[in-house]
Scaffold this motif. Structure first.
Motif, PDB file in Angstrom:
ATOM      1  N   SER A  98      42.767  44.369  39.771  1.00  0.00           N
ATOM      2  CA  SER A  98      44.031  43.667  39.629  1.00  0.00           C
ATOM      3  C   SER A  98      44.503  43.218  41.002  1.00  0.00           C
ATOM      4  O   SER A  98      44.547  44.025  41.939  1.00  0.00           O
TER       5      SER A  98
ATOM      6  N   GLY B  55      38.182  53.514  41.151  1.00  0.00           N
ATOM      7  CA  GLY B  55      37.894  53.362  39.738  1.00  0.00           C
ATOM      8  C   GLY B  55      37.473  54.683  39.131  1.00  0.00           C
ATOM      9  O   GLY B  55      37.400  55.717  39.802  1.00  0.00           O
ATOM     10  N   GLN B  56      37.172  54.662  37.844  1.00  0.00           N
ATOM     11  CA  GLN B  56      36.823  55.888  37.118  1.00  0.00           C
ATOM     12  C   GLN B  56      35.360  56.278  37.281  1.00  0.00           C
ATOM     13  O   GLN B  56      34.983  57.405  36.952  1.00  0.00           O
TER      14      GLN B  56
ATOM     15  N   SER C 109      42.289  53.269  46.714  1.00  0.00           N
ATOM     16  CA  SER C 109      42.285  52.987  45.281  1.00  0.00           C
ATOM     17  C   SER C 109      40.876  53.213  44.757  1.00  0.00           C
ATOM     18  O   SER C 109      39.906  52.802  45.392  1.00  0.00           O
TER      19      SER C 109
ATOM     20  N   HIS D 150      48.896  50.425  45.021  1.00  0.00           N
ATOM     21  CA  HIS D 150      47.484  50.618  44.800  1.00  0.00           C
ATOM     22  C   HIS D 150      46.969  49.665  43.741  1.00  0.00           C
ATOM     23  O   HIS D 150      47.724  49.149  42.933  1.00  0.00           O
TER      24      HIS D 150
ATOM     25  N   GLN E 207      44.426  48.649  40.585  1.00  0.00           N
ATOM     26  CA  GLN E 207      43.703  49.184  39.438  1.00  0.00           C
ATOM     27  C   GLN E 207      42.280  48.628  39.434  1.00  0.00           C
ATOM     28  O   GLN E 207      42.081  47.420  39.500  1.00  0.00           O
TER      29      GLN E 207
END
Length: 120
Positions: A25, A112-113, A110, A1, A3
């Motif tokens: 990434s 993100g926050q 994947s 996955h 980042q």
């Protein structure tokens, strides 16, 4: 996955514009496409659109009204929003699909926050 890290959210007046960024990434080497989602309190997550990381073709949710533009460079994906409206208030998420998957809404694996966008 992969980042993923979103940035660029904040409080904006109605009628303004905003650009969100997503750093990944292993951008094109690890993903087939990357997309933007948003979620308001009490609402289901909504897919806005996505971009193929090799080639740059973009696709948008049919429910969008044309105010959203997705773009990329060699390491980041961007969401440009024009003519912001109060109903755009939500947490905006960056997401990615790994290279072996299909670029469909259910295939994003994947995340993100999230970054908060508030329009008033």
């Amino acid at each position: 996955h992969v980042q993923l890290v979103e940035s660029g959210g904040g409080s904006v007046q109605a009628g303004g514009s905003l650009r969100l960024s997503c750093a990944a990434s292993g951008y094109a080497s690890s993903t087939k496409c990357m997309g933007w989602f948003r979620q308001a309190p009490g609402k289901e997550r909504e897919g806005l659109g996505f971009i193929y990381t090799k080639g740059g073709n973009t696709y948008y949710n049919d429910s969008m009204d044309g105010r959203f533009t997705i773009s990329q460079d060699n390491a980041n994906m961007y969401l440009q929003i024009h003519e912001l409206k109060p109903e755009d208030t939500a947490i905006y998420y960056c997401a990615a699909v790994s290279s072996q998957r299909l670029c469909r809404w259910a295939e994003f694996d994947s995340w993100g926050q999230g970054t908060q966008v508030t329009v008033s």
